[in-house]
Scaffold this motif. Structure first.
Motif, PDB file in Angstrom:
ATOM      1  N   ASN A 313       0.857  -1.173   0.000  1.00 40.85           N
ATOM      2  CA  ASN A 313       0.000   0.000   0.000  1.00 40.85           C
ATOM      3  C   ASN A 313       0.898   1.229   0.000  1.00 40.85           C
ATOM      4  O   ASN A 313       1.139   1.830   1.037  1.00 40.85           O
ATOM      5  CB  ASN A 313      -0.921   0.041   1.226  1.00 40.85           C
ATOM      6  CG  ASN A 313      -2.059  -0.949   1.106  1.00 40.85           C
ATOM      7  OD1 ASN A 313      -2.599  -1.142   0.035  1.00 40.85           O
ATOM      8  ND2 ASN A 313      -2.408  -1.582   2.207  1.00 40.85           N
ATOM      9  N   SER A 316       0.000   5.922   2.033  1.00 47.01           N
ATOM     10  CA  SER A 316      -0.425   5.765   3.413  1.00 47.01           C
ATOM     11  C   SER A 316      -1.907   6.101   3.539  1.00 47.01           C
ATOM     12  O   SER A 316      -2.429   6.965   2.827  1.00 47.01           O
ATOM     13  CB  SER A 316       0.394   6.680   4.319  1.00 47.01           C
ATOM     14  OG  SER A 316       1.763   6.354   4.251  1.00 47.01           O
ATOM     15  N   PRO A 317      -2.618   5.416   4.453  1.00 50.32           N
ATOM     16  CA  PRO A 317      -4.039   5.700   4.635  1.00 50.32           C
ATOM     17  C   PRO A 317      -4.279   7.179   4.924  1.00 50.32           C
ATOM     18  O   PRO A 317      -3.572   7.793   5.720  1.00 50.32           O
ATOM     19  CB  PRO A 317      -4.406   4.823   5.838  1.00 50.32           C
ATOM     20  CG  PRO A 317      -3.423   3.697   5.793  1.00 50.32           C
ATOM     21  CD  PRO A 317      -2.150   4.315   5.299  1.00 50.32           C
ATOM     22  N   TRP A 358     -11.991  -0.160   5.014  1.00 55.99           N
ATOM     23  CA  TRP A 358     -10.595  -0.607   4.862  1.00 55.99           C
ATOM     24  C   TRP A 358      -9.916   0.200   3.772  1.00 55.99           C
ATOM     25  O   TRP A 358     -10.490   0.449   2.706  1.00 55.99           O
ATOM     26  CB  TRP A 358     -10.574  -2.093   4.503  1.00 55.99           C
ATOM     27  CG  TRP A 358      -9.220  -2.609   4.102  1.00 55.99           C
ATOM     28  CD1 TRP A 358      -8.128  -2.774   4.895  1.00 55.99           C
ATOM     29  CD2 TRP A 358      -8.834  -3.036   2.794  1.00 55.99           C
ATOM     30  NE1 TRP A 358      -7.072  -3.277   4.162  1.00 55.99           N
ATOM     31  CE2 TRP A 358      -7.465  -3.440   2.861  1.00 55.99           C
ATOM     32  CE3 TRP A 358      -9.483  -3.117   1.563  1.00 55.99           C
ATOM     33  CZ2 TRP A 358      -6.770  -3.917   1.758  1.00 55.99           C
ATOM     34  CZ3 TRP A 358      -8.778  -3.589   0.462  1.00 55.99           C
ATOM     35  CH2 TRP A 358      -7.439  -3.975   0.582  1.00 55.99           C
ATOM     36  N   TRP A 359      -8.671   0.639   4.052  1.00 53.52           N
ATOM     37  CA  TRP A 359      -7.886   1.399   3.074  1.00 53.52           C
ATOM     38  C   TRP A 359      -7.278   0.429   2.068  1.00 53.52           C
ATOM     39  O   TRP A 359      -6.433  -0.404   2.413  1.00 53.52           O
ATOM     40  CB  TRP A 359      -6.788   2.191   3.776  1.00 53.52           C
ATOM     41  CG  TRP A 359      -5.910   2.977   2.844  1.00 53.52           C
ATOM     42  CD1 TRP A 359      -4.644   2.673   2.461  1.00 53.52           C
ATOM     43  CD2 TRP A 359      -6.233   4.210   2.194  1.00 53.52           C
ATOM     44  NE1 TRP A 359      -4.162   3.629   1.598  1.00 53.52           N
ATOM     45  CE2 TRP A 359      -5.104   4.580   1.413  1.00 53.52           C
ATOM     46  CE3 TRP A 359      -7.355   5.023   2.179  1.00 53.52           C
ATOM     47  CZ2 TRP A 359      -5.087   5.744   0.638  1.00 53.52           C
ATOM     48  CZ3 TRP A 359      -7.334   6.179   1.415  1.00 53.52           C
ATOM     49  CH2 TRP A 359      -6.208   6.524   0.664  1.00 53.52           C
ATOM     50  N   ASP A 360      -7.706   0.511   0.801  1.00 49.48           N
ATOM     51  CA  ASP A 360      -7.249  -0.436  -0.220  1.00 49.48           C
ATOM     52  C   ASP A 360      -6.023   0.061  -0.987  1.00 49.48           C
ATOM     53  O   ASP A 360      -5.644  -0.514  -2.005  1.00 49.48           O
ATOM     54  CB  ASP A 360      -8.376  -0.761  -1.201  1.00 49.48           C
ATOM     55  CG  ASP A 360      -8.828   0.452  -2.012  1.00 49.48           C
ATOM     56  OD1 ASP A 360      -8.198   1.527  -1.894  1.00 49.48           O
ATOM     57  OD2 ASP A 360      -9.803   0.327  -2.765  1.00 49.48           O
ATOM     58  N   TRP A 364     -11.058   4.353   0.803  1.00 48.35           N
ATOM     59  CA  TRP A 364     -11.661   3.615   1.914  1.00 48.35           C
ATOM     60  C   TRP A 364     -12.813   2.797   1.358  1.00 48.35           C
ATOM     61  O   TRP A 364     -13.736   3.339   0.751  1.00 48.35           O
ATOM     62  CB  TRP A 364     -12.134   4.573   3.000  1.00 48.35           C
ATOM     63  CG  TRP A 364     -10.999   5.250   3.712  1.00 48.35           C
ATOM     64  CD1 TRP A 364     -10.499   6.492   3.478  1.00 48.35           C
ATOM     65  CD2 TRP A 364     -10.206   4.681   4.751  1.00 48.35           C
ATOM     66  NE1 TRP A 364      -9.431   6.734   4.320  1.00 48.35           N
ATOM     67  CE2 TRP A 364      -9.231   5.644   5.107  1.00 48.35           C
ATOM     68  CE3 TRP A 364     -10.207   3.448   5.420  1.00 48.35           C
ATOM     69  CZ2 TRP A 364      -8.283   5.416   6.100  1.00 48.35           C
ATOM     70  CZ3 TRP A 364      -9.263   3.226   6.418  1.00 48.35           C
ATOM     71  CH2 TRP A 364      -8.316   4.194   6.754  1.00 48.35           C
ATOM     72  N   LYS A 464      -4.486  -2.162  12.243  1.00 55.29           N
ATOM     73  CA  LYS A 464      -3.344  -1.447  11.701  1.00 55.29           C
ATOM     74  C   LYS A 464      -2.639  -2.323  10.667  1.00 55.29           C
ATOM     75  O   LYS A 464      -2.711  -3.556  10.736  1.00 55.29           O
ATOM     76  CB  LYS A 464      -2.357  -1.062  12.810  1.00 55.29           C
ATOM     77  CG  LYS A 464      -2.905  -0.080  13.834  1.00 55.29           C
ATOM     78  CD  LYS A 464      -1.858   0.273  14.884  1.00 55.29           C
ATOM     79  CE  LYS A 464      -2.394   1.294  15.878  1.00 55.29           C
ATOM     80  NZ  LYS A 464      -1.395   1.645  16.908  1.00 55.29           N
ATOM     81  N   ASP A 465      -1.959  -1.675   9.712  1.00 57.13           N
ATOM     82  CA  ASP A 465      -1.199  -2.434   8.733  1.00 57.13           C
ATOM     83  C   ASP A 465       0.179  -2.765   9.292  1.00 57.13           C
ATOM     84  O   ASP A 465       0.505  -2.430  10.441  1.00 57.13           O
ATOM     85  CB  ASP A 465      -1.095  -1.688   7.402  1.00 57.13           C
ATOM     86  CG  ASP A 465      -0.385  -0.343   7.522  1.00 57.13           C
ATOM     87  OD1 ASP A 465       0.391  -0.163   8.481  1.00 57.13           O
ATOM     88  OD2 ASP A 465      -0.591   0.513   6.649  1.00 57.13           O
ATOM     89  N   ASN A 471      -5.417   1.164   9.216  1.00 59.40           N
ATOM     90  CA  ASN A 471      -5.945   0.945   7.861  1.00 59.40           C
ATOM     91  C   ASN A 471      -7.364   0.399   7.845  1.00 59.40           C
ATOM     92  O   ASN A 471      -7.925   0.141   6.788  1.00 59.40           O
ATOM     93  CB  ASN A 471      -5.028   0.018   7.070  1.00 59.40           C
ATOM     94  CG  ASN A 471      -5.053  -1.404   7.596  1.00 59.40           C
ATOM     95  OD1 ASN A 471      -5.493  -1.668   8.711  1.00 59.40           O
ATOM     96  ND2 ASN A 471      -4.556  -2.346   6.797  1.00 59.40           N
ATOM     97  N   THR A 472      -7.978   0.235   9.039  1.00 57.99           N
ATOM     98  CA  THR A 472      -9.358  -0.224   9.115  1.00 57.99           C
ATOM     99  C   THR A 472     -10.062   0.486  10.273  1.00 57.99           C
ATOM    100  O   THR A 472      -9.512   0.576  11.377  1.00 57.99           O
ATOM    101  CB  THR A 472      -9.440  -1.743   9.337  1.00 57.99           C
ATOM    102  OG1 THR A 472      -8.684  -2.418   8.324  1.00 57.99           O
ATOM    103  CG2 THR A 472     -10.887  -2.218   9.273  1.00 57.99           C
TER     104      THR A 472
END
Length: 633
Positions: A313, A316-317, A358-360, A364, A464-465, A471-472
């Motif tokens: 990714n 960054s979110p 969720w950050w893809d 989102w 978190k990632d 990230n969620t």
């Protein structure tokens, strides 16, 4: 394919014409020949110990100076560039004359040592595999989970490169978000297009330097040349080519004047390469972003590691930016009129009271997809969401204070950027599923959506990632509680004299009510078209002067929602109506986007279209449609 040469010739002609007067038919600058453009007389070459080369013109400042140098073609004086490898190199100066650009003979200079420190930047390794290696890149053919693309080319607005409404025009590294990622389109590029067999192989070694070999599948043409990575501004890395070009579809050769010089890299990792070029044809200025994936990734030889947060990714979110949140929380509409109050009440969205966002890597994205009742996403009970959330604000000494009520919970809260911070943790509801409990509780809630009069979505961190970034989010979804209800549909005013009828592509009979892309003759004010989610717009028209061969389909094209294709796909939609001849017909569109659709954003049309060729004839195609009413309900 267009090149910059044509631009330079036009510029040179303009300079020559501007330099003449009615009494003076000679150019201000004398003609120069190649013999005049030699080192020491027309220019100098200075080589520094760190392999920085400075090219300086000795000609009069009125001359427009160009350079053919090892990293490509460039312009201006003095001009500096760097070369990492020892060896002999050549440079030539060029100037505008009445006959076009004239270049002198190449001048040879020598670098005695390598400066490998120039290659320490990871972007060199990502692009080529490192010194002594080569790397092959091919057009993106699917979503690889990296970068921001699902296909070979996409579009980015030059006046809003972050696609967030801030109006930024500063495109750069990790500073781009597409307005449209079309994937594969029949009119643009198909999965089996010859272009998809194209490739670029970047090489980096101390013998050939920065070299490239590329093959374009459209015309099966192979070219070799040089490339240059300009990292003088780390936020705006640029890629240039000599004797080759940035790979692109043959059909878009004329879309951009520049495929060779100072092209912006918006993404580069060991797996993905994205480069932006500016569209310059009659369609108007727009960034075209060309997307490539490493061939070893496409073939499966290299697997993108799941524990590489810098690559999986690369962006960054980013929590959404909501301008003027303090007012939007208290803004709604009453019978179509905007109202800003001191107290606002919210009720849960009964269809999707909670979700996981969720950050893809780009956006989102909903994890539930609106489906509940499984062990993973259990369904709530009706009494769990029966309470209403009420916000109130009061002005004290010119400053607002905020309070809340929810069931038997109450207190104060503050608003900072996109975060609502309650004076103590607030619990909205808890869902007990098989083996999983989902508790919507927290003190700090990030606002994901605030659509006045329609929707409020707030969330607390859930996961978190690998890089430690959130990230969620677990979110609660509310609707604004209506202050009053409509007694009937909202009537939209329109100017019948500005409705435009025409035949498109010799196949379709169109009625243009509103066109945000330069069509003109807009019959409605787009600011009056505001459709809440699950609400509907209806346009009723009367048809005159038709002679039917067989029944035809008619549909409303808006360019939004799940069914946003135009002809001929729109005729297969369930909302398409059947036309049997002259008479009154109503076409509709239900807002299925999940949020209020505002036509003021310039992204939607209101164009009615009907099958024409082979279905009917018209006495006068320019007067077939008469719009009788436009309503929103």
């Amino acid at each position: 394919m267009k090149t910059r040469k044509s631009i330079y010739l036009i510029a040179a002609l303009a300079l020559m014409l501007g330099a003449c007067s009615p009494d003076d038919h000679d150019l201000a600058n004398p003609d120069l020949t190649a013999e005049d453009l030699v080192e020491g007389k027309a220019f100098t070459v200075d080589v520094a110990p760190d392999n920085t080369i400075t090219l300086t013109s000795l000609l009069d400042k009125s001359y427009n100076v160009f350079w053919n140098q090892p990293n490509g073609r460039s312009q201006g004086t003095p001009y500096k560039f760097q070369l990492p490898f020892a060896g002999e190199y050549q440079v030539a100066i060029g100037v505008d004359t009445r006959y076009g650009i004239v270049y002198g003979d190449p001048y040879t200079f020598t670098l005695s040592t390598n400066n490998m420190s120039l290659l320490k930047d990871n972007l060199y390794t990502y692009l080529t595999g490192g010194v002594g290696h080569s790397k092959k890149w091919v057009p993106v053919d699917k979503d690889y989970g990296v970068g921001q693309c699902t296909g070979p080319v996409m579009y980015c607005s030059p006046t809003d490169v972050l696609n967030d409404g801030t109006g930024s025009s500063d495109i750069g590294y990790h500073k781009m978000k597409p307005n449209w990622d079309p994937g594969f389109q029949s009119w643009l590029v198909m999965p089996d297009s010859p272009y998809m067999t194209s490739s670029m192989t970047f090489s980096l070694d101390d013998t050939k330097g920065c070299s490239i070999t590329e093959t374009r599948g459209d015309d099966n043409a192979t070219k070799t040349g040089k490339w240059n990575l300009n990292l003088s501004d780390k936020n705006h890395p640029k890629l240039s080519f000599t004797d080759t070009y940035l790979m692109h579809m043959q059909s878009l050769d004329d879309a951009c004047d520049n495929y060779t010089t100072d092209l912006y890299i918006t993404e580069l990792s060991p797996y993905i390469l994205q480069v932006a070029t500016m569209r310059t044809n009659s369609e108007g200025a727009w960034w075209l972003v060309w997307n490539f994936v490493a061939e070893d990734v496409k073939t499966g030889k290299v697997i993108i590691p799941s524990d590489a947060p810098g690559y999986i990714n690369p962006n960054s979110p980013e929590t959404p930016t909501i301008d003027d949140l303090t007012n939007k929380l208290f803004t709604t509409d009453i019978n179509g009129a905007t109202f800003v109050g001191s107290k606002m009440t919210y009720t849960f969205n009964e269809d999707a009271a909670y979700d996981f966002m969720w950050w893809d890597g780009t956006n989102w994205t909903s994890m539930t997809g609106g489906k509940y009742g499984s062990a993973t996403y259990p369904k709530w009970t009706d009494d769990a969401i029966e309470n209403e959330l009420t916000f109130e604000r009061k002005s004290e000494d010119g400053n607002y204070t905020y309070s809340y009520e929810y069931g038997d919970q109450s207190g104060k809260f503050t608003i900072t950027d996109n975060v609502l911070t309650f004076d103590k943790p607030i619990t909205l509801f808890t869902v007990n599923g098989k083996g999983r409990t989902i508790a919507l509780t927290g003190k700090e809630w990030t606002v994901f959506k605030c659509d006045p009069g329609s929707e409020l979505m707030i969330g607390v961190p859930a996961e978190k990632d690998a890089g430690g970034m959130i990230n969620t989010y677990l979110v609660a979804d509310f609707n604004y509680k209506p202050i009053s209800s409509h007694s009937g549909p909202t009537v939209v005013k329109f100017d019948a004299s500005k409705v435009k009828n025409y035949i498109d592509a010799d196949k379709y009979l169109r009625c243009q009510v509103y066109n945000p892309w330069g069509g003109g003759n807009d019959a409605v004010d787009p600011a009056t078209i505001k459709i809440k989610k699950n609400h509907k717009i209806n346009i009723t028209v009367r048809l005159n002067g038709l002679t039917m061969t067989k029944p035809a389909k008619m549909a409303l094209c808006v360019n939004r929602g799940d069914e946003q294709s135009w002809e001929p796909d729109c005729f297969s939609y369930s909302r398409a109506v059947t036309v049997n001849g002259d008479g009154t017909y109503t076409v509709s569109w239900v807002n299925d986007t999940g949020a209020t659709a505002n036509w003021a954003d310039g992204e939607s049309a209101l164009i009615i279209t009907m099958q024409y060729d082979g279905y009917c004839t018209a006495t006068d195609p320019t007067s077939v449609y008469t719009v009788e009413s436009i309503t929103i309900e």
